[in-house]
Design a protein around this motif. Structure first.
Motif, PDB file in Angstrom:
ATOM      1  N   VAL A 187      -8.472  45.649   3.438  1.00 44.43           N
ATOM      2  CA  VAL A 187      -8.164  45.252   4.818  1.00 44.43           C
ATOM      3  C   VAL A 187      -6.716  45.656   5.071  1.00 44.43           C
ATOM      4  N   ILE A 188      -6.528  46.479   6.098  1.00 44.23           N
ATOM      5  CA  ILE A 188      -5.161  46.875   6.467  1.00 44.23           C
ATOM      6  C   ILE A 188      -4.772  46.044   7.680  1.00 44.23           C
ATOM      7  N   GLY A 189      -3.718  45.239   7.525  1.00 44.31           N
ATOM      8  CA  GLY A 189      -3.268  44.409   8.641  1.00 44.31           C
ATOM      9  C   GLY A 189      -3.232  42.943   8.255  1.00 44.31           C
ATOM     10  N   ALA A 190      -2.393  42.183   8.962  1.00 42.75           N
ATOM     11  CA  ALA A 190      -2.246  40.751   8.676  1.00 42.75           C
ATOM     12  C   ALA A 190      -2.033  39.971   9.960  1.00 42.75           C
ATOM     13  N   GLY A 191      -2.662  40.440  11.031  1.00 43.66           N
ATOM     14  CA  GLY A 191      -2.550  39.750  12.317  1.00 43.66           C
ATOM     15  C   GLY A 191      -3.692  38.759  12.499  1.00 43.66           C
ATOM     16  N   ALA A 192      -3.909  38.350  13.748  1.00 41.51           N
ATOM     17  CA  ALA A 192      -4.877  37.287  14.036  1.00 41.51           C
ATOM     18  C   ALA A 192      -6.275  37.632  13.527  1.00 41.51           C
ATOM     19  N   THR A 193      -6.709  38.877  13.729  1.00 42.57           N
ATOM     20  CA  THR A 193      -8.047  39.280  13.289  1.00 42.57           C
ATOM     21  C   THR A 193      -8.142  39.247  11.770  1.00 42.57           C
ATOM     22  N   ALA A 194      -7.164  39.855  11.092  1.00 41.20           N
ATOM     23  CA  ALA A 194      -7.171  39.895   9.625  1.00 41.20           C
ATOM     24  C   ALA A 194      -7.196  38.476   9.066  1.00 41.20           C
ATOM     25  N   ILE A 195      -6.426  37.590   9.694  1.00 42.43           N
ATOM     26  CA  ILE A 195      -6.318  36.208   9.210  1.00 42.43           C
ATOM     27  C   ILE A 195      -7.663  35.484   9.342  1.00 42.43           C
ATOM     28  N   GLN A 196      -8.465  35.868  10.329  1.00 39.29           N
ATOM     29  CA  GLN A 196      -9.811  35.278  10.442  1.00 39.29           C
ATOM     30  C   GLN A 196     -10.789  35.890   9.445  1.00 39.29           C
ATOM     31  N   LEU A 197     -10.703  37.203   9.256  1.00 39.24           N
ATOM     32  CA  LEU A 197     -11.782  37.841   8.472  1.00 39.24           C
ATOM     33  C   LEU A 197     -11.537  37.840   6.962  1.00 39.24           C
ATOM     34  N   ILE A 198     -10.272  37.828   6.531  1.00 32.91           N
ATOM     35  CA  ILE A 198      -9.974  37.935   5.099  1.00 32.91           C
ATOM     36  C   ILE A 198     -10.650  36.821   4.284  1.00 32.91           C
ATOM     37  N   PRO A 199     -10.568  35.540   4.679  1.00 33.42           N
ATOM     38  CA  PRO A 199     -11.234  34.506   3.855  1.00 33.42           C
ATOM     39  C   PRO A 199     -12.740  34.714   3.764  1.00 33.42           C
ATOM     40  N   GLU A 200     -13.347  35.215   4.834  1.00 37.67           N
ATOM     41  CA  GLU A 200     -14.808  35.413   4.835  1.00 37.67           C
ATOM     42  C   GLU A 200     -15.190  36.600   3.960  1.00 37.67           C
ATOM     43  N   VAL A 201     -14.443  37.689   4.049  1.00 35.84           N
ATOM     44  CA  VAL A 201     -14.744  38.878   3.240  1.00 35.84           C
ATOM     45  C   VAL A 201     -14.544  38.542   1.756  1.00 35.84           C
ATOM     46  N   ALA A 202     -13.486  37.783   1.482  1.00 36.54           N
ATOM     47  CA  ALA A 202     -13.168  37.456   0.075  1.00 36.54           C
ATOM     48  C   ALA A 202     -14.297  36.697  -0.603  1.00 36.54           C
ATOM     49  N   LYS A 203     -15.032  35.896   0.180  1.00 31.76           N
ATOM     50  CA  LYS A 203     -16.126  35.102  -0.402  1.00 31.76           C
ATOM     51  C   LYS A 203     -17.258  35.985  -0.903  1.00 31.76           C
ATOM     52  N   LYS A 204     -17.363  37.210  -0.348  1.00 28.64           N
ATOM     53  CA  LYS A 204     -18.515  38.052  -0.684  1.00 28.64           C
ATOM     54  C   LYS A 204     -18.150  39.293  -1.493  1.00 28.64           C
ATOM     55  N   ALA A 205     -17.028  39.906  -1.172  1.00 33.41           N
ATOM     56  CA  ALA A 205     -16.717  41.208  -1.791  1.00 33.41           C
ATOM     57  C   ALA A 205     -16.413  41.038  -3.280  1.00 33.41           C
ATOM     58  N   GLU A 206     -16.648  42.117  -4.018  1.00 26.83           N
ATOM     59  CA  GLU A 206     -16.301  42.068  -5.441  1.00 26.83           C
ATOM     60  C   GLU A 206     -14.777  42.039  -5.570  1.00 26.83           C
ATOM     61  N   GLN A 207     -14.151  42.877  -4.731  1.00 29.18           N
ATOM     62  CA  GLN A 207     -12.697  42.945  -4.778  1.00 29.18           C
ATOM     63  C   GLN A 207     -12.172  43.146  -3.358  1.00 29.18           C
ATOM     64  N   LEU A 208     -11.099  42.440  -3.031  1.00 34.74           N
ATOM     65  CA  LEU A 208     -10.489  42.615  -1.708  1.00 34.74           C
ATOM     66  C   LEU A 208      -8.991  42.846  -1.890  1.00 34.74           C
TER      67      LEU A 208
END
Ligand SMILES: Cc1cc2nc3c(=O)[nH]c(=O)nc-3n(C[C@H](O)[C@H](O)[C@H](O)COP(=O)(O)OP(=O)(O)OC[C@H]3O[C@@H](n4cnc5c(N)ncnc54)[C@H](O)[C@@H]3O)c2cc1C
Length: 542
Positions: A187-208
Motif C-alpha cells: 500500500v503506497i500512502g498513509a492518508g485517510a483511505t490508507a488508514i481505513q484499508l490497511i487494517p482490513e488488508v492486513a487481516k487477510k494478506a500474507e504480507q503487507l
C-alpha cells in the motif's frame, strides 16, 4: 404552476446536471418535482458517486450515519434504518439507491456519459455539452455535481506500467471480489483511505508493506452497531439533530468546547481529551477547544497528547516514531479516523517503510524498488489521494464567454463567487464546488441544492434566459475566502485545504489554493441567503 417542459423547446434540456452522486441525486429530485426538463449525465455505469467508486475494504464514512443522510424527506427519515454509527460503503450505496428508487429518479439519469467539454453559445445563451463518444446535447443551464474527491491522483514513478501483478488506485478497487489471502500486498500512502484499508488488508494478506512518506494524525473512529431501538430514538431526535448540525461550524452534532483552552488547567484538558478520544466520530477534533485550530501552543499540547496515545498503541518505539507526524499539528488537515490502525503495525505480517528515508526509485515488473531495497508484490494499491476540488472541473474543457477557458482562469486555484457561480461562465452553477465549507457533506450539499433551485425558480419567474455573476463581486468573495484562512493553522498545512498534491504540477507546497470557505457553515448559510434575499444583487441578468 408554469408548464416548465414547454420552455425553450429548441433545446434538448433546460438543465443538465453533471454527476449522479449525493449532490446530483438531490438536485434532480428538486427539479423533477418542479417538472423541469432536466437530466443527469454520469460517467459511471450507475449512481452513487463516491460510494459507487470507493469499494476498498474498510471504506466507510467518518460522519455519523444519521447526520450524513438527507434531511429533505420525512418519509426517508422514517423508512430508512442505519445499522452502524458510521456506515460502510455498501450500506451508503444502498441508501442512495433507496432514495433514487423511492422517488423514481433513475428515469432522469443517463449513465456511461462522461462529459468531455462544455461550450457556451452567446447567440442562444445555451450550453453545448459534448460527451465522450461524440454525442452532443444542448441545455440552458449546467449544474455541476462533480464531487470534490472524485478524481484519483497517481504518483509518477518510473515503471508503473511495467508491473506484472495487479495494481490500481484505491478508489478503483475492483468491484469483483479480490483474493488477498496468500498475497504480498503493497500500500503506497498513509492518508485517510490508507488508514481505513490497511487494517482490513492486513487481516487477510500474507504480507503487507506500507510505503509512507508523511504520517497523518489519526484517532479512533469508535464505530458500533445501531440497534432498532436506538434507531427509533434517533428518528425521534431528527429535528434536533439537523438543527444542531446547522449551528455548528462543521455541520456535525459535535459542538466545540465552550471553554477557553487557557481557562482550564492542563489536568482538565487531559480529562477532556481522555473522554473525547474514546467517543465516536470527530469528537476529538470538533468538540475540542477552538484554540487548537488557531493557536500554536494549544495545538502543540494536544499534538503531544495524541502522539503519546499513538506511542502507547505501537509496540516497536522506532515504528511508533515513524507514525507520529512531525511536520504538522493535530487537526490542521482533515482528520482520518481509524479502527485498529496503529495496532496493525504490531502484526508479524506488516512492515512500515518510510519513503522519506528510503524513497521509491521505481516500480518494476515484480514489485517496488526503493533507494535501499527491492520488494516483490502480487498487488500494489496506490492510496495516493485525489486531484481534489478542481480536478474534475479541469478534466472537462469548459469554455465560457468569448471562448475563455475555465482551466486557464483557475490555473493558480479556484476563483468563484460564493462557490456557486463563476464570472464569464454564464448559466453555470456549482454544487459543492470549491470555496464552499468543507463540512459534513450532505448538510452543505442540501443547502447548495436548495439555493440553486431557488435561484433558477427566480430566473424562470422573471423570464430571464441568462445570468452572469459580477467580476468585482467574485473578486471580493475570493478575498473573503482568503481572509478565512488567515490565523487558521491549516493555512500552512500540506493538505487538500491548501491544494497541496505532490503528484500534480502546480500543486506544490507554497502555491496555496484557497479551496474551501473556512468561515463555517452557519456564516456561509447566512451569506448566501442574504444574497437571495437581496434578489442576487450584482448578478447581470438578461
Ligand atoms: C473514501 C471517502 C470517504 C468520505 N467520507 C466522508 C465522510 O465521512 N463525511 C462526509 O461528509 N464526506 C465524506 N466524503 C466526501 C464525499 O465525497 C461526499 O460525502 C459525497 O459523497 C460527495 O457527493 P457528490 O455528489 O458531491 O460527489 P461524488 O459522490 O464525488 O459524485 C460526483 C459524480 O460526478 C461524476 N463525474 C465527475 N466528472 C464527470 C464528468 N466529466 N462527466 C460525467 N460525470 C462526472 C463522478 O463519476 C461521480 O459519480 C468521503 C469521500 C471519500 C472519497
Amino acid at each position: 404552476m408554469k408548464d416548465m417542459t414547454s420552455i425553450d423547446p429548441h433545446l434538448d434540456y433546460q438543465v443538465v446536471i453533471i454527476g449522479a452522486g449525493l449532490s446530483g441525486i438531490y438536485q434532480i429530485k428538486r427539479l423533477a418535482d418542479l417538472g423541469v426538463k432536466a437530466t443527469v449525465l454520469e460517467a459511471n455505469s450507475d449512481l452513487g458517486g463516491t460510494w459507487f467508486n470507493n469499494r476498498y475494504p474498510g471504506a466507510r464514512f467518518d460522519s455519523e450515519s444519521y447526520t450524513y443522510g438527507y434531511s429533505f424527506s420525512e418519509e426517508v427519515l422514517e423508512e430508512w434504518s442505519w445499522t452502524e454509527k458510521h456506515s460502510p460503503q455498501s450500506e451508503t450505496l444502498a441508501y442512495l439507491n433507496f432514495v433514487a428508487d423511492k422517488f423514481e429518479l433513475r428515469q432522469y439519469m443517463q449513465f456511461n456519459c462522461r462529459v468531455r467539454s462544455l461550450t457556451f453559445d452567446e447567440d442562444t445563451s445555451a450550453w453545448s455539452v459534448h460527451l465522450e463518444g461524440g454525442r452532443e446535447v444542448t441545455t440552458r443551464f449546467v449544474i455541476t455535481a462533480l464531487g470534490t474527491l472524485s478524481t484519483p491522483s497517481l504518483p509518477n514513478y518510473d515503471g508503473m506500467d511495467s508491473f506484472e501483478g495487479i495494481s490500481f488506485h484505491a478508489s478503483n478497487w475492483p468491484h469483483e471480489p479480490l483474493e488477498l489471502e496468500g498475497k504480498r500486498v503493497a500500500v503506497i500512502g498513509a492518508g485517510a483511505t490508507a488508514i481505513q484499508l490497511i487494517p482490513e488488508v492486513a487481516k487477510k494478506a500474507e504480507q503487507l508493506i506500507v510505503f509512507q512518506r508523511r504520517p497523518n494524525w489519526a484517532a479512533p473512529l469508535n464505530n458500533g452497531p445501531i440497534s432498532e431501538s436506538e434507531m427509533s430514538a434517533i428518528r425521534e431526535r431528527y429535528d434536533e439533530i439537523f438543527a444542531t448540525c446547522a449551528r455548528t461550524p462543521g455541520g456535525f452534532e459535535h459542538m466545540p468546547d465552550p471553554r477557553s483552552f487557557y481557562d482550564v488547567t492542563p489536568e482538565q484538558r487531559h480529562e477532556l481529551w481522555d473522554r473525547l478520544y474514546d467517543e465516536s466520530g470527530f469528537a476529538i477534533w470538533l468538540q475540542n477547544f477552538m484554540e487548537i485550530f488557531v493557536d500554536e501552543r494549544a495545538n502543540a499540547e494536544l499534538s503531544d497528547y495524541i502522539a503519546e496515545r499513538i506511542r502507547r498503541r505501537v509496540h516497536d518505539p522506532l515504528v511508533a516514531e515513524l507514525l507520529v507526524p512531525k511536520d504538522h499539528g493535530f487537526g490542521v488537515q482533515r482528520l482520518p479516523l481509524e479502527t485498529g490502525y496503529f495496532e496493525t503495525f504490531n502484526r508479524g505480517n506488516v512492515q512500515l517503510v518510510s519513503t522519506t528515508k528510503t524513497p521509491i526509485s521505481r516500480v518494476s515488473a515484480t514489485g517496488i524498488e526503493t533507494t535501499e531495497q527491492s520488494y516483490e508484490f502480487d498487488i500494489i494499491v496506490y492510496a495516493t489521494g485525489f486531484d481534489s476540488f478542481t480536478g474534475a472541473f479541469n478534466r472537462i474543457d469548459i469554455q465560457g464567454l468569448k471562448g475563455k477557458r475555465l482551466s486557464e482562469k483557475w490555473k493558480a486555484g479556484p476563483v468563484t463567487h460564493l462557490g456557486l457561480m463563476i464570472s464569464n461562465f454564464p448559466n453555470f452553477l456549482m454544487l459543492m464546488g470549491p470555496q464552499t465549507p468543507a463540512a459534513n457533506f450532505p448538510r452543505s450539499a442540501e443547502m447548495s441544492v436548495n439555493w440553486v433551485t431557488q435561484f433558477l425558480e427566480y430566473m424562470w419567474a422573471k423570464g430571464h434566459v441568462m445570468f452572469n455573476t459580477d467580476e468585482g463581486d467574485e473578486a471580493e468573495w475570493v478575498e473573503h475566502v482568503k481572509e478565512t484562512y488567515q490565523g487558521a493553522l491549516l493555512r500552512n498545512a500540506k493538505s487538500f485545504f491548501t491544494g497541496y498534491n505532490s503528484n500534480i504540477k502546480g500543486h506544490e507546497h507554497g502555491n496555496t489554493r484557497y479551496n474551501i470557505y473556512n468561515g463555517g457553515v452557519p456564516r456561509y448559510a447566512s451569506i448566501i441567503s442574504e444574497f437571495s434575499n437581496n434578489e442576487y444583487k450584482g448578478v447581470h441578468f438578461q
